[in-house]
Scaffold this motif. Sequence first.
Motif: not given
Length: 155
Positions: A135-155
């Motif tokens: 669950e901890a690894v999944q939480a880390s991966a989910d957060r990483f993907m959220e930030v990646a999406k923000e960066v790619l969306d230009g936020r």
Amino acid sequence: MKTEIRFDTDELAKELEKAGDEIVKRAAPTAALYGANVFYQALKAEVPRSIKGHWFSVRGSKKYWFEPGNLLKAMYVGYDKKASKDTLKVYKVGWVHKNAPYGYMVARGTKLETGGVNTPANPFMRRTYQKASAEAVQASADRFMEVAKEVLDGR
């Protein structure tokens, strides 16, 4: 008749590399912290709590009084600046030894052959790791993907 299509990927590769650097820079600290917090919350549920206070001493040293729930109060999650690097962020989860020096004996148990108290191990750290690591690894991966999406969306 001939149709030719050319696609130069040099600029795209440069943009993707730039975005990748930004994603790692922004995501690594919070992704690691999200995972550490999941582990910390699970650990708090596993830490054994005594019903009453107790004395603690090692091999006849000065005795120290500890209130019930002291080990739980000594739990922490903290950033490890020494072990961390630009692309690797390390958080430690455990207990402050100074506040609960007996934590190791709780986790590992005691076997005293000189007439002391024999206490069975209560491997709460290992149990927590086994229960919460995925669950901890999944939480880390989910957060990483959220930030990646923000960066790619230009936020």
